[in-house]
Motif scaffolding. Structure first.
Motif, PDB file in Angstrom:
ATOM      1  N   GLN A 126     -91.998 -60.628 -29.906  1.00 17.21           N
ATOM      2  CA  GLN A 126     -90.668 -61.177 -29.646  1.00 17.21           C
ATOM      3  C   GLN A 126     -89.944 -61.460 -30.962  1.00 17.21           C
ATOM      4  OE1 GLN A 126     -89.004 -61.889 -26.850  1.00 17.21           O
ATOM      5  NE2 GLN A 126     -90.577 -61.468 -25.305  1.00 17.21           N
ATOM      6  N   VAL A 127     -88.661 -61.239 -30.931  1.00 17.61           N
ATOM      7  CA  VAL A 127     -87.788 -61.577 -32.065  1.00 17.61           C
ATOM      8  C   VAL A 127     -86.734 -62.549 -31.551  1.00 17.61           C
ATOM      9  CG1 VAL A 127     -86.153 -60.708 -33.762  1.00 17.61           C
ATOM     10  CG2 VAL A 127     -88.162 -59.341 -33.173  1.00 17.61           C
ATOM     11  N   GLN A 128     -86.598 -63.656 -32.245  1.00 16.81           N
ATOM     12  CA  GLN A 128     -85.575 -64.633 -31.879  1.00 16.81           C
ATOM     13  C   GLN A 128     -84.413 -64.534 -32.868  1.00 16.81           C
ATOM     14  OE1 GLN A 128     -88.993 -65.871 -32.297  1.00 16.81           O
ATOM     15  NE2 GLN A 128     -89.222 -65.170 -30.190  1.00 16.81           N
ATOM     16  N   LEU A 129     -83.201 -64.564 -32.314  1.00 14.32           N
ATOM     17  CA  LEU A 129     -81.996 -64.434 -33.125  1.00 14.32           C
ATOM     18  C   LEU A 129     -81.059 -65.599 -32.828  1.00 14.32           C
ATOM     19  CD1 LEU A 129     -81.345 -60.638 -32.456  1.00 14.32           C
ATOM     20  CD2 LEU A 129     -82.477 -61.625 -34.436  1.00 14.32           C
ATOM     21  N   VAL A 130     -80.554 -66.215 -33.891  1.00 11.02           N
ATOM     22  CA  VAL A 130     -79.635 -67.332 -33.726  1.00 11.02           C
ATOM     23  C   VAL A 130     -78.404 -67.083 -34.589  1.00 11.02           C
ATOM     24  CG1 VAL A 130     -79.281 -69.800 -33.967  1.00 11.02           C
ATOM     25  CG2 VAL A 130     -81.529 -68.926 -33.271  1.00 11.02           C
ATOM     26  N   GLU A 131     -77.241 -66.967 -33.927  1.00 10.58           N
ATOM     27  CA  GLU A 131     -75.991 -66.729 -34.651  1.00 10.58           C
ATOM     28  C   GLU A 131     -75.284 -68.049 -34.941  1.00 10.58           C
ATOM     29  OE1 GLU A 131     -75.785 -63.374 -31.358  1.00 10.58           O
ATOM     30  OE2 GLU A 131     -76.203 -65.526 -31.389  1.00 10.58           O
ATOM     31  N   SER A 132     -74.458 -68.017 -35.968  1.00  4.64           N
ATOM     32  CA  SER A 132     -73.600 -69.148 -36.286  1.00  4.64           C
ATOM     33  C   SER A 132     -72.411 -68.638 -37.087  1.00  4.64           C
ATOM     34  CB  SER A 132     -74.360 -70.215 -37.081  1.00  4.64           C
ATOM     35  OG  SER A 132     -74.841 -69.681 -38.291  1.00  4.64           O
ATOM     36  N   GLY A 133     -71.389 -69.476 -37.194  1.00  5.77           N
ATOM     37  CA  GLY A 133     -70.267 -69.146 -38.054  1.00  5.77           C
ATOM     38  C   GLY A 133     -68.980 -68.762 -37.360  1.00  5.77           C
ATOM     39  N   GLY A 134     -68.976 -68.692 -36.049  1.00  8.66           N
ATOM     40  CA  GLY A 134     -67.745 -68.347 -35.353  1.00  8.66           C
ATOM     41  C   GLY A 134     -66.731 -69.479 -35.423  1.00  8.66           C
ATOM     42  N   GLY A 135     -65.535 -69.198 -34.919  1.00  5.59           N
ATOM     43  CA  GLY A 135     -64.498 -70.230 -34.918  1.00  5.59           C
ATOM     44  C   GLY A 135     -63.129 -69.653 -34.687  1.00  5.59           C
ATOM     45  N   LEU A 136     -62.119 -70.489 -34.929  1.00  2.42           N
ATOM     46  CA  LEU A 136     -60.723 -70.097 -34.760  1.00  2.42           C
ATOM     47  C   LEU A 136     -60.108 -69.884 -36.135  1.00  2.42           C
ATOM     48  CD1 LEU A 136     -58.092 -69.831 -33.076  1.00  2.42           C
ATOM     49  CD2 LEU A 136     -57.861 -72.333 -33.277  1.00  2.42           C
ATOM     50  N   VAL A 137     -59.419 -68.752 -36.302  1.00  2.00           N
ATOM     51  CA  VAL A 137     -58.814 -68.429 -37.589  1.00  2.00           C
ATOM     52  C   VAL A 137     -57.495 -67.713 -37.337  1.00  2.00           C
ATOM     53  CG1 VAL A 137     -60.018 -66.223 -37.784  1.00  2.00           C
ATOM     54  CG2 VAL A 137     -59.278 -67.400 -39.862  1.00  2.00           C
ATOM     55  N   GLN A 138     -56.567 -67.857 -38.261  1.00  2.00           N
ATOM     56  CA  GLN A 138     -55.298 -67.153 -38.141  1.00  2.00           C
ATOM     57  C   GLN A 138     -55.446 -65.701 -38.581  1.00  2.00           C
ATOM     58  OE1 GLN A 138     -52.396 -69.441 -40.387  1.00  2.00           O
ATOM     59  NE2 GLN A 138     -51.778 -70.536 -38.532  1.00  2.00           N
ATOM     60  N   ALA A 139     -54.576 -64.871 -38.078  1.00  2.00           N
ATOM     61  CA  ALA A 139     -54.580 -63.463 -38.485  1.00  2.00           C
ATOM     62  C   ALA A 139     -54.463 -63.360 -40.004  1.00  2.00           C
ATOM     63  CB  ALA A 139     -53.432 -62.722 -37.818  1.00  2.00           C
ATOM     64  N   GLY A 140     -55.272 -62.463 -40.566  1.00  2.00           N
ATOM     65  CA  GLY A 140     -55.319 -62.313 -42.008  1.00  2.00           C
ATOM     66  C   GLY A 140     -56.391 -63.142 -42.675  1.00  2.00           C
ATOM     67  N   GLY A 141     -56.983 -64.061 -41.933  1.00  2.00           N
ATOM     68  CA  GLY A 141     -58.013 -64.933 -42.470  1.00  2.00           C
ATOM     69  C   GLY A 141     -59.391 -64.285 -42.464  1.00  2.00           C
ATOM     70  N   SER A 142     -60.384 -65.085 -42.839  1.00  2.00           N
ATOM     71  CA  SER A 142     -61.759 -64.597 -42.962  1.00  2.00           C
ATOM     72  C   SER A 142     -62.739 -65.537 -42.282  1.00  2.00           C
ATOM     73  CB  SER A 142     -62.150 -64.474 -44.440  1.00  2.00           C
ATOM     74  OG  SER A 142     -61.325 -63.556 -45.124  1.00  2.00           O
ATOM     75  N   LEU A 143     -63.841 -64.975 -41.838  1.00  2.00           N
ATOM     76  CA  LEU A 143     -64.981 -65.730 -41.312  1.00  2.00           C
ATOM     77  C   LEU A 143     -66.245 -65.019 -41.740  1.00  2.00           C
ATOM     78  CD1 LEU A 143     -64.025 -66.580 -37.601  1.00  2.00           C
ATOM     79  CD2 LEU A 143     -64.348 -68.223 -39.457  1.00  2.00           C
ATOM     80  N   ARG A 144     -67.328 -65.777 -41.861  1.00  2.00           N
ATOM     81  CA  ARG A 144     -68.629 -65.167 -42.097  1.00  2.00           C
ATOM     82  C   ARG A 144     -69.594 -65.624 -41.015  1.00  2.00           C
ATOM     83  NH1 ARG A 144     -73.018 -65.636 -47.023  1.00  2.00           N
ATOM     84  NH2 ARG A 144     -73.385 -67.682 -46.059  1.00  2.00           N
ATOM     85  N   LEU A 145     -70.130 -64.648 -40.309  1.00  2.00           N
ATOM     86  CA  LEU A 145     -71.132 -64.915 -39.283  1.00  2.00           C
ATOM     87  C   LEU A 145     -72.522 -64.752 -39.878  1.00  2.00           C
ATOM     88  CD1 LEU A 145     -69.617 -62.954 -36.253  1.00  2.00           C
ATOM     89  CD2 LEU A 145     -69.097 -65.271 -37.048  1.00  2.00           C
ATOM     90  N   SER A 146     -73.446 -65.574 -39.393  1.00  2.00           N
ATOM     91  CA  SER A 146     -74.838 -65.486 -39.813  1.00  2.00           C
ATOM     92  C   SER A 146     -75.726 -65.263 -38.611  1.00  2.00           C
ATOM     93  CB  SER A 146     -75.274 -66.776 -40.517  1.00  2.00           C
ATOM     94  OG  SER A 146     -74.488 -67.041 -41.649  1.00  2.00           O
TER      95      SER A 146
END
Length: 124
Positions: free
Chosen positions: A1-21
């Motif tokens: 089994q492999v467990q995966l946990v994401e984080s880093g989402g959110g609300l951002v304005q157009a043209g902005g940046s986010l980093r997901l992990s």
């Protein structure tokens, strides 16, 4: 089994940046590819990017080329998705996935393990 946990989402304005992990644990030695998929509201899940866990090569959907970058931190068993120049059409739930197939897969059916997803909302 492999467990995966994401984080880093959110609300951002157009043209902005986010980093997901995406932190992976468990049988990560069996993993050949780590991928990011997204599911826009009312639409099917679609491929965004993948990272070859063994060779370090990458693959991107045409819609995100030049704006998104997938990378890996070996020491942390973590894959990142840096998203720049975000657009409203990038809105959706983003999922991390792991494939044990040596063949490059860009469809959800090619991935056995999935994270719980993280919401990304880009406002115009």
């Amino acid at each position: 089994q492999v467990q995966l946990v994401e984080s880093g989402g959110g609300l951002v304005q157009a043209g902005g940046s986010l980093r997901l992990s995406c932190a992976a644990s468990g049988r990560t030695f069996s993993t050949y590819h780590m991928g990011w998929f997204r599911q826009p509201p009312g639409k099917e899940r679609e491929f965004v990017a993948l990272f070859n866990w063994r060779g370090g090569t990458t693959n991107y959907a045409d819609s995100v080329k030049g704006r998104f970058t997938i990378s890996r931190d070996n020491a942390k068993n973590t894959v990142y998705l840096q998203m720049n120049s975000l657009r409203p059409e990038d809105t959706g739930v983003y999922y991390c996935a792991a494939s044990e197939s040596i063949v490059v897969r860009t469809t959800p059916s090619g991935y056995r393990y999935w994270g719980q997803g993280t919401q990304v909302t880009v406002s115009s």
